[in-house]
Motif scaffolding. Structure first.
Motif, mmCIF file in Angstrom:
data_model
loop_
_atom_site.group_PDB
_atom_site.id
_atom_site.type_symbol
_atom_site.label_atom_id
_atom_site.label_comp_id
_atom_site.label_asym_id
_atom_site.label_seq_id
_atom_site.Cartn_x
_atom_site.Cartn_y
_atom_site.Cartn_z
ATOM 1 N N LEU A 1 1.956 1.968 2.729
ATOM 2 C CA LEU A 1 2.419 2.871 1.644
ATOM 3 C C LEU A 1 3.399 2.377 1.020
ATOM 4 N N LEU A 2 4.707 1.688 2.005
ATOM 5 C CA LEU A 2 5.641 1.116 1.027
ATOM 6 C C LEU A 2 5.185 -0.380 0.399
ATOM 7 N N GLY A 3 4.309 -1.050 1.003
ATOM 8 C CA GLY A 3 3.721 -2.180 0.296
ATOM 9 C C GLY A 3 2.994 -1.769 -0.978
ATOM 10 N N GLN A 4 2.520 -0.811 -1.124
ATOM 11 C CA GLN A 4 1.929 -0.125 -2.342
ATOM 12 C C GLN A 4 2.554 -0.320 -3.449
ATOM 13 N N VAL A 5 3.967 -0.063 -3.328
ATOM 14 C CA VAL A 5 4.968 0.073 -4.277
ATOM 15 C C VAL A 5 5.095 -1.397 -5.105
ATOM 16 N N LEU A 6 4.637 -2.396 -4.226
ATOM 17 C CA LEU A 6 4.631 -3.957 -5.168
ATOM 18 C C LEU A 6 3.638 -3.672 -6.117
ATOM 19 N N GLU B 1 7.792 8.577 2.493
ATOM 20 C CA GLU B 1 7.801 9.688 3.500
ATOM 21 C C GLU B 1 6.371 9.794 3.633
ATOM 22 N N ILE B 2 6.341 10.447 4.832
ATOM 23 C CA ILE B 2 4.694 11.103 5.272
ATOM 24 C C ILE B 2 5.082 12.537 5.784
ATOM 25 N N LEU C 1 1.797 11.484 1.198
ATOM 26 C CA LEU C 1 2.414 10.108 1.632
ATOM 27 C C LEU C 1 3.291 10.294 0.056
ATOM 28 N N GLU C 2 4.409 9.465 -0.139
ATOM 29 C CA GLU C 2 4.997 9.262 -1.375
ATOM 30 C C GLU C 2 6.035 8.047 -0.878
ATOM 31 N N ALA C 3 6.053 7.160 -1.864
ATOM 32 C CA ALA C 3 6.949 5.951 -1.724
ATOM 33 C C ALA C 3 7.473 5.537 -3.241
ATOM 34 N N GLY D 1 -0.160 9.770 -2.089
ATOM 35 C CA GLY D 1 -1.231 9.463 -1.369
ATOM 36 C C GLY D 1 -1.490 10.518 -0.278
ATOM 37 N N THR D 2 -2.557 10.418 0.305
ATOM 38 C CA THR D 2 -2.882 11.585 1.456
ATOM 39 C C THR D 2 -3.327 10.540 2.769
ATOM 40 N N VAL D 3 -3.438 11.122 4.059
ATOM 41 C CA VAL D 3 -4.095 10.529 4.893
ATOM 42 C C VAL D 3 -4.540 11.801 6.034
ATOM 43 N N LEU D 4 -5.526 11.553 6.680
ATOM 44 C CA LEU D 4 -6.049 12.692 7.815
ATOM 45 C C LEU D 4 -6.184 11.889 8.958
#
Ligand SMILES: CCCCC/C=C\C/C=C\C/C=C\C/C=C\CCCC(=O)SCCNC(=O)CCNC(=O)[C@H](O)C(C)(C)COP(=O)(O)OP(=O)(O)OC[C@H]1O[C@@H](n2cnc3c(N)ncnc32)[C@H](O)[C@@H]1OP(=O)(O)O
Length: 146
Positions: free
Chosen positions: A51-56, A101-102, A84-86, A24-27
């Motif tokens: 972000l980590l929760g999205q891995v659910l 990671e961000i 963003l990567e998880a 993902g991304t964030v600004l």
């Protein structure tokens, strides 16, 4: 409050799933400032949790954060699109070990690790609020039931 488009106070995180990973991304902007020009660490921690929760989702396991560590490696500047990567590092019964990671370009701004605990969706019924209809069936393919 992080990625929900129905929440006007969201942090503007967008994510998608690729294979077993969440990208993902964030600004961030002045609303998220700590020191002038720098993102507040709490905003980064909220982003990391979400972000980590999205891995659910690729895991198909409803879960909640039990504990999370965020390491801040470099200042996060406002006005820059960060990547963003998880991913899930390990599943141990109900214990889901997530990492993420961000990044600003090649620079890892923050890394995170968290223990999520797999729960049944009924966990959220205790608030008395109705669950979103699309949560029905969440966790149906999980092989380790809470
Ligand atoms: C969260 C999703 C909500 C939003 C969903 C939105 C959309 C749906 C789509 C996908 C999801 C997308 C995004 C996710 C979004 C956001 C992510 C944010 C997530 C959160 O923001 S979520 C809120 C904060 N979070 C809480 O509100 C948790 C409060 N808490 C509890 O609800 C209980 O505490 C619980 C359930 C955690 C455990 O309770 P429990 O009774 O079920 O189980 P128990 O205590 O037996 O623990 C079992 C084994 O975990 C070990 N263990 C437990 N806690 C530990 C700790 N802290 N450290 C080390 N080990 C721990 C024990 O030691 C034992 O280990 P062992 O089996 O080896 O003995």
């Amino acid at each position: 409050m992080v990625c929900g488009t129905a929440n006007s106070a969201n942090l503007g995180v967008t994510v998608h799933v690729e294979d077993d990973r969440v990208l993902g991304t964030v600004l961030l902007d002045t609303r998220h400032a700590g020191a002038p020009g720098f993102a507040h660490g709490g905003a980064l921690a909220a982003i990391m949790d979400d972000l980590l929760g999205q891995v659910l989702i690729p895991l198909d396991r409803p879960g909640v954060t039990a504990t999370m560590t965020v390491d801040f490696h470099a200042p996060a500047l406002l006005g820059r699109t960060m990547d963003l990567e998880a991913w899930c590092e390990r599943v141990d019964g109900r214990k889901l070990h997530m990492r993420g990671e961000i990044r600003d370009g090649e620079t890892v701004v923050a890394s995170g690790s968290a223990l999520f605990i797999h729960v049944d969706v009924s966990h959220w019924e205790t608030s008395g609020h109705a669950l979103p209809p699309h949560w029905a069936g969440w966790g149906a393919t999980a092989d380790s039931k809470p």
